[in-house]
Design an enzyme around this catalytic site. Structure first.
Site, PDB file in Angstrom:
ATOM      1  CE  LYS A  50      -2.086   2.592   3.002  1.00  0.00           C
ATOM      2  NZ  LYS A  50      -1.918   3.893   2.301  1.00  0.00           N
ATOM      3  CD  GLU A  67      -3.265   8.515   2.524  1.00  0.00           C
ATOM      4  OE1 GLU A  67      -2.465   7.567   2.427  1.00  0.00           O
ATOM      5  OE2 GLU A  67      -3.541   9.076   3.604  1.00  0.00           O
ATOM      6  N   GLY A 115       7.116   5.633   7.557  1.00  0.00           N
ATOM      7  CA  GLY A 115       6.198   6.760   7.696  1.00  0.00           C
ATOM      8  C   GLY A 115       6.439   7.475   9.003  1.00  0.00           C
ATOM      9  N   GLY A 116       5.406   8.129   9.498  1.00  0.00           N
ATOM     10  CA  GLY A 116       5.550   8.973  10.682  1.00  0.00           C
ATOM     11  C   GLY A 116       5.541   8.184  11.986  1.00  0.00           C
ATOM     12  CB  THR A 123       1.530   6.110  11.155  1.00  0.00           C
ATOM     13  OG1 THR A 123       1.098   7.426  10.874  1.00  0.00           O
ATOM     14  CG2 THR A 123       0.657   5.117  10.428  1.00  0.00           C
ATOM     15  N   GLY A 124       3.606   4.814  13.174  1.00  0.00           N
ATOM     16  CA  GLY A 124       4.471   3.685  13.531  1.00  0.00           C
ATOM     17  C   GLY A 124       4.064   3.053  14.857  1.00  0.00           C
ATOM     18  CD  GLU A 141      14.023   2.067   8.095  1.00  0.00           C
ATOM     19  OE1 GLU A 141      14.464   3.193   8.368  1.00  0.00           O
ATOM     20  OE2 GLU A 141      14.681   1.022   8.228  1.00  0.00           O
ATOM     21  CB  CYS A 149      13.095  10.181   6.631  1.00  0.00           C
ATOM     22  SG  CYS A 149      14.092   9.226   5.494  1.00  0.00           S
ATOM     23  CD  GLU A 185       9.975  13.610  10.413  1.00  0.00           C
ATOM     24  OE1 GLU A 185       8.861  13.124  10.675  1.00  0.00           O
ATOM     25  OE2 GLU A 185      10.835  13.011   9.757  1.00  0.00           O
TER      26      GLU A 185
END
Ligand code: NAD
Length: 488
Positions: free
Chosen positions: A173, A176, A225-226, A229-230, A247, A281, A382
């Site tokens: 995925k 989006e 990702g962020g 979310t991680g 990551e 990143c 970040e």
């Protein structure tokens, strides 16, 4: 258009939902893509499960899997410019950067093609002439691979190439916001001969990712990702004790000593902070500069940041493009607006460009803050935009303490002409990658990943393959005989 890939078939979403993909340069709709339904998620995972449990892929020789990955690399070379153009339109990055991404991705597929059959495990000395003891590698199973929007093709490929080399089956995925090059990548994998059901593609927002990671048919989750979310993904992986690799973000120190080559360090500091409008990143978003050169460094950095040419990524004159979306720009603008109250001094940028030709895009001017300290939110969080903060230091000890004063630990750099100091500082930094007198390069052969809240696990290098392999010990007694442990 059929742009999900389920069990070897290009498909619409089962409930017909579609969403717009925008060009960040002018906010125009580039195209629409399917949004996967919960049924599509189940179809994808079931197909990957079936392809793993019963299909030919994991029994394909490692050499054959390597051959297919090499073929993918050839197709990437063939379609280089089309992919770079699509990436530029979708993300706003320049066409030149898009080409660099495609070249890097090609190198990653070649690297894992070479590694696929390079290591058949090892033989262990069991201390007996009648035992053969072997360590072998096996694929983990069904892998859910979820990628962000800043390097869509590249981040997905860092996962896909080793996962396929190891013999897993996949459900992908992309973000989006930037799905287009991943759709193309799946078409290239199919063209290269990856069997039906081995690679399945879902599109859509975070809910689709959450449905993937919550599906019990998934054995491994690899996510880029962020941080927020991680954390959710790690919690999802805990249910069923699935493997997880993360990551995540970074707030990366770029430490410049007085004795560095001034012009080179300045030049790299600009690129470290502002390539792809800082949406990287590993961006060098936190400059830490020694007292003796600090004032001149900040003045020249600000002057050069002001001269960076913003524009359409497809225009060869453009040096950096827009931010990826209106929502993301609004988030970066909030960070910029809050920084002065904490004491940061704005030296360049801080606003949208005046140029009317950029009015419709999600642009922000390259922004420099000086007089920053490690306790400020703009230094700790970040920002993920074209914003660099500058802190001042006097001694090496102070520089190391500042560079390590972060929750993250993805990457950092040290600039000095003193080789001993360079090695000392590199050794002391708690970051997954340390560059000395350079910024940003990475190699397919060298592990990439973070200390601290920058993540768990490593991509690239041999460890990037190990993420996707189980290790099995096969112990063969070639002369079995009763051992009479129990006498009766
Ligand atoms: P994000 O976390 O918002 O989204 C990343 C992906 O996760 C997207 O595909 C999104 O749809 C999906 N997602 C969102 N919620 C989910 C959920 N609950 N369950 C499963 N999937 C979900 O990140 P982003 O804004 O797309 O990307 C920017 C972030 O990525 C930055 O923090 C950046 O530092 C990080 N990043 C890290 C690296 C690295 O190598 N460490 C590389 C690139 C980007």
């Amino acid at each position: 258009m059929k742009d999900l890939h389920l069990d070897g078939n290009w498909s619409e979403s089962s409930d017909g939902t579609r969403s717009d993909v925008l060009n960040p340069f002018n906010a125009e709709v580039l195209c629409t893509v399917a949004v996967a339904s919960p049924d599509d998620v189940a179809t994808a995972v079931t197909a990957a499960r079936r392809a793993f449990d019963g299909g030919p892929w994991r029994r394909t020789s490692a050499a054959e899997r390597g051959r297919i990955l090499r073929h993918v690399a050839e197709l990437l070379v063939r379609d280089r410019d089309e992919l770079a153009r699509t990436e530029s339109l979708d993300t706003g990055k320049t066409f030149a950067e898009g080409r660099i991404d495609v070249d890097d991705v090609t190198a990653v597929f070649r690297y894992y093609a070479g590694l696929a059959d390079a290591d058949a495990g090892r033989v262990v000395d069991a201390g007996s002439g009648t035992v053969v003891s072997r360590i072998v590698h096996e694929p983990v199973g069904v892998c859910a691979l979820i990628a962000p929007w800043n390097y869509p093709l590249l981040q997905m490929s860092w996962k896909v190439a080793p996962a396929l080399a190891a013999g897993n089956t996949l459900v992908l995925k992309p973000s989006e916001v930037t799905p287009l090059t991943t759709i193309k990548l799946v078409a290239l994998l199919e063209e290269a001969g990856v069997p039906p059901g081995v690679v399945n593609l879902l599109l859509g927002p975070g809910q689709v990712g959450a449905a993937m990671t919550g599906h019990p048919g998934v054995d491994l989750i690899s996510f880029t990702g962020g941080l927020a979310t991680g954390e959710k993904i790690m919690a999802a992986a805990a249910k069923g004790v699935r493997r997880v690799a993360l990551e995540l973000g970074g707030k990366n120190p770029n430490v410049v000593f007085d004795d560095a080559d001034f012009d080179t360090a300045l030049d790299y500091a600009l690129a470290a902070a502002f390539v792809h409008s800082g949406q990287v990143c590993s961006a060098g978003s936190r400059l830490i500069v020694q007292d003796g050169i600090h004032d001149r460094f900040v003045a020249e950095l600000a002057a050069r940041a002001d001269r960076i040419r913003l524009g359409n990524g497809l225009d060869p004159e453009t040096e950096t493009g827009p931010l990826v979306s209106a929502e993301h720009r609004a988030k970066v603008e909030r960070h910029i607006a809050d920084a002065p109250a904490a004491g940061a001094v704005l030296r360049a940028g801080g606003s949208r460009p005046d140029d009317p030709s950029l009015r419709d895009g999600f642009f922000l001017r390259p922004t420099v803050f000086s007089e920053c300290t490690a306790d400020m939110a703009i230094v700790r969080e970040e920002v993920f935009g074209p914003v660099v903060t500058v802190e001042r230091f006097r001694t090496e000890t102070e520089a190391v303490a500042l560079a390590n004063d972060t929750d993250y630990g993805l990457a950092g750099a040290v600039w000095t002409s003193d080789a001993s100091r360079a090695q000392r500082v590199a050794g002391a930094l708690r970051h997954g990658t340390v560059w000395i007198n350079d910024y940003h390069p990475y190699l397919p052969q060298a592990e990439w990943g973070g200390f601290g809240k920058s993540g768990i696990g490593r991509e690239l290098g041999p460890s990037g393959l190990d993420e996707y392999r189980e290790t099995k010990h096969v112990y063969h007694n070639i002369a079995p005989a009763p051992q009479h442990w129990f006498k009766g």
